[in-house]
Write an enzyme that holds these catalytic residues in place. Sequence first.
Site, mmCIF file in Angstrom:
data_model
loop_
_atom_site.group_PDB
_atom_site.id
_atom_site.type_symbol
_atom_site.label_atom_id
_atom_site.label_comp_id
_atom_site.label_asym_id
_atom_site.label_seq_id
_atom_site.Cartn_x
_atom_site.Cartn_y
_atom_site.Cartn_z
ATOM 1 N N ASP A 166 48.252 69.515 -95.222
ATOM 2 C CA ASP A 166 47.669 68.454 -94.370
ATOM 3 C C ASP A 166 48.484 67.162 -94.275
ATOM 4 O O ASP A 166 47.916 66.055 -94.357
ATOM 5 C CB ASP A 166 46.254 68.105 -94.865
ATOM 6 N N HIS A 213 40.000 70.190 -86.606
ATOM 7 C CA HIS A 213 38.549 70.115 -86.422
ATOM 8 C C HIS A 213 38.151 70.129 -84.949
ATOM 9 O O HIS A 213 38.729 69.400 -84.137
ATOM 10 C CB HIS A 213 38.002 68.835 -87.068
ATOM 11 N N HIS A 257 30.692 67.219 -91.817
ATOM 12 C CA HIS A 257 31.964 66.772 -92.414
ATOM 13 C C HIS A 257 32.355 65.410 -91.818
ATOM 14 O O HIS A 257 32.913 64.563 -92.511
ATOM 15 C CB HIS A 257 33.033 67.824 -92.109
ATOM 16 N N HIS A 312 38.449 62.766 -87.958
ATOM 17 C CA HIS A 312 39.890 62.847 -88.236
ATOM 18 C C HIS A 312 40.409 64.222 -87.814
ATOM 19 O O HIS A 312 39.656 65.205 -87.768
ATOM 20 C CB HIS A 312 40.156 62.632 -89.732
ATOM 21 N N LYS A 332 42.693 75.055 -90.200
ATOM 22 C CA LYS A 332 41.418 75.244 -90.907
ATOM 23 C C LYS A 332 40.411 74.199 -90.444
ATOM 24 O O LYS A 332 40.800 73.148 -89.940
ATOM 25 C CB LYS A 332 41.635 75.125 -92.420
ATOM 26 N N CYS A 348 41.848 68.349 -100.326
ATOM 27 C CA CYS A 348 42.426 69.598 -99.805
ATOM 28 C C CYS A 348 43.509 70.180 -100.709
ATOM 29 O O CYS A 348 43.641 71.404 -100.794
ATOM 30 C CB CYS A 348 42.930 69.378 -98.379
HETATM 31 ZN ZN ZN Z 1 38.636 67.313 -92.529
#
Ligand code: ZN
Length: 215
Positions: free
Chosen positions: A9, A51, A57, A74, A99, A165
Amino acid sequence: MSRALIIVDVQNDFCEGGSLAVSGGAATAEAISELLAETDFDAVATTRDWHIDPGNHFAAEGAEPDYVKTWPAHCVARTPGAELHENLETEDIDAEFLKGMYTDGYSGFEGRLGSPDAVPSGKRENMGADDGSAAIAENAPDLDEWLRAEGIDELYVAGIATDHCVRATVLDGLEAGYEVTVLTDLIAGVDETASAEALDEMADAGAQLMDSQDL
Ligand SMILES: [Zn+2]
């Protein structure tokens, strides 16, 4: 042993200036690029938060995120915030795993092989029908399937964020039976205390903690 570098990430929204900026993110991107220039891995993979509608979330409109379970919006698919940070040299990256389309998606092992750069980034309202889900093909392998096909048994993990993460990816990697090393100088965390605890937890679960200079 065949080893892979997993870059977690390293995206604009997690670096300085992003919507969920983690202090040290941009420097982490640069340091990972230096490692890639100096060190050979049998495979290099990135993960990205991607996302579309990740439920709670994202903190509800008007509500304050708690920065533990709920977050500011985000890394929305197909926006500049979801792109890899410009300090990260992408030449040696073999594959990208996306993801969190409809979940929180903390672990890279929830990611599936995708082509995020096949779709242009822009403003969400101008995207038309493609909300970003088309970046993942119907039968795309997940990270574990891809690593096994590459013959990888050893993972080196770097990226953002240590306490979320990176932690989830490392724990899932151990669970899946890989030898896992966390490159402690190439990670950045949201919260200092939580990051220290996460490193302890990863070590207790069997991860090695190593400075990349010792590679
Ligand atoms: Zn996230």
